[in-house]
Design an enzyme around this catalytic site. Structure first.
Site, mmCIF file in Angstrom:
data_model
loop_
_atom_site.group_PDB
_atom_site.id
_atom_site.type_symbol
_atom_site.label_atom_id
_atom_site.label_comp_id
_atom_site.label_asym_id
_atom_site.label_seq_id
_atom_site.Cartn_x
_atom_site.Cartn_y
_atom_site.Cartn_z
ATOM 1 N N TYR A 23 68.916 121.869 76.586
ATOM 2 C CA TYR A 23 68.911 123.021 75.670
ATOM 3 C C TYR A 23 69.320 124.340 76.320
ATOM 4 O O TYR A 23 69.441 125.343 75.629
ATOM 5 C CB TYR A 23 67.521 123.164 75.034
ATOM 6 N N HIS A 101 72.200 122.129 65.421
ATOM 7 C CA HIS A 101 71.476 121.508 66.534
ATOM 8 C C HIS A 101 72.147 121.977 67.814
ATOM 9 O O HIS A 101 73.377 121.868 67.941
ATOM 10 C CB HIS A 101 71.522 119.983 66.418
HETATM 11 C C1 DQA Z 1 67.426 119.785 68.152
HETATM 12 C C2 DQA Z 1 67.611 118.268 68.281
HETATM 13 C C3 DQA Z 1 66.387 117.526 67.792
HETATM 14 O O1 DQA Z 1 66.583 116.129 67.893
HETATM 15 C C4 DQA Z 1 65.183 117.903 68.610
HETATM 16 O O2 DQA Z 1 64.019 117.274 68.113
HETATM 17 C C5 DQA Z 1 65.000 119.369 68.731
HETATM 18 C C6 DQA Z 1 66.161 120.241 68.860
HETATM 19 C C7 DQA Z 1 68.618 120.568 68.759
HETATM 20 O O3 DQA Z 1 68.687 121.771 68.515
HETATM 21 O O4 DQA Z 1 69.437 119.997 69.472
HETATM 22 O O5 DQA Z 1 63.868 119.858 68.821
HETATM 23 O O6 DQA Z 1 67.344 120.126 66.785
#
Ligand code: DQA
Length: 141
Positions: A23, A101
């Site tokens: 992330y 995402h």
């Molecule tokens: C997310 C991807 C999801 O699978 C995960 O549970 C998240 C973040 C993303 O921003 O890549 O919490 O939404």
């Protein structure tokens, strides 16, 4: 000036501390500042909200439906894969919804590749990292 509501779901308050290799290093507040700065010269303004609670997110989506924002950018996080309630709330909305995402969910675990909520979105974006919110916002201009 367009007004867009941004909703971030569970654990996104821990960006910058959580799985940094996936992330990135920026906190949610830093991503908000980064995005708002990049949008300064554009005709769009974002209102940011984060919650770890499904019902609160449903409530905010209903308020979006009845309110004055022109579009919704939502990262339902883990709820993307499980929440019929968030999906139902998104289905009620008639204004544009962009689901974002940060990570490329298709390069990750199999359970992330089922997106319930995205079926109710007008657009989806995945894998664009910290630029996701900026790119989602300008896609509405
Ligand atoms: C997310 C991807 C999801 O699978 C995960 O549970 C998240 C973040 C993303 O921003 O890549 O919490 O939404």
């Amino acid at each position: 000036m367009k007004k867009i509501l941004v909703l971030n779901g569970p654990n996104l308050n821990l960006l910058g501390k959580r799985e940094i290799n996936i992330y990135g290093e920026k906190s949610l507040t830093e991503i908000e500042d980064y995005t708002n700065t990049k949008l300064k010269s554009k005709q769009v303004e974002l209102d940011w909200y984060q919650s770890n609670h499904e019902g609160e997110l449903v409530q905010k989506i209903q308020e979006f439906h009845n309110g004055s924002h022109d579009a919704l950018i939502i990262n339902p996080a883990g709820y993307s894969h499980t929440s019929v309630a968030i999906y139902d709330a998104m289905k009620i909305c008639t204004k544009p919804i962009i689901e974002v995402h940060l990570s490329n969910i298709f390069a990750r675990e199999e359970f992330r590749q089922t997106l319930l909520t995205a079926r109710a979105a007008s657009k989806i974006m995945s894998g664009l990292g910290k630029d996701a919110y900026y790119l989602a916002a300008i896609s509405e201009l």
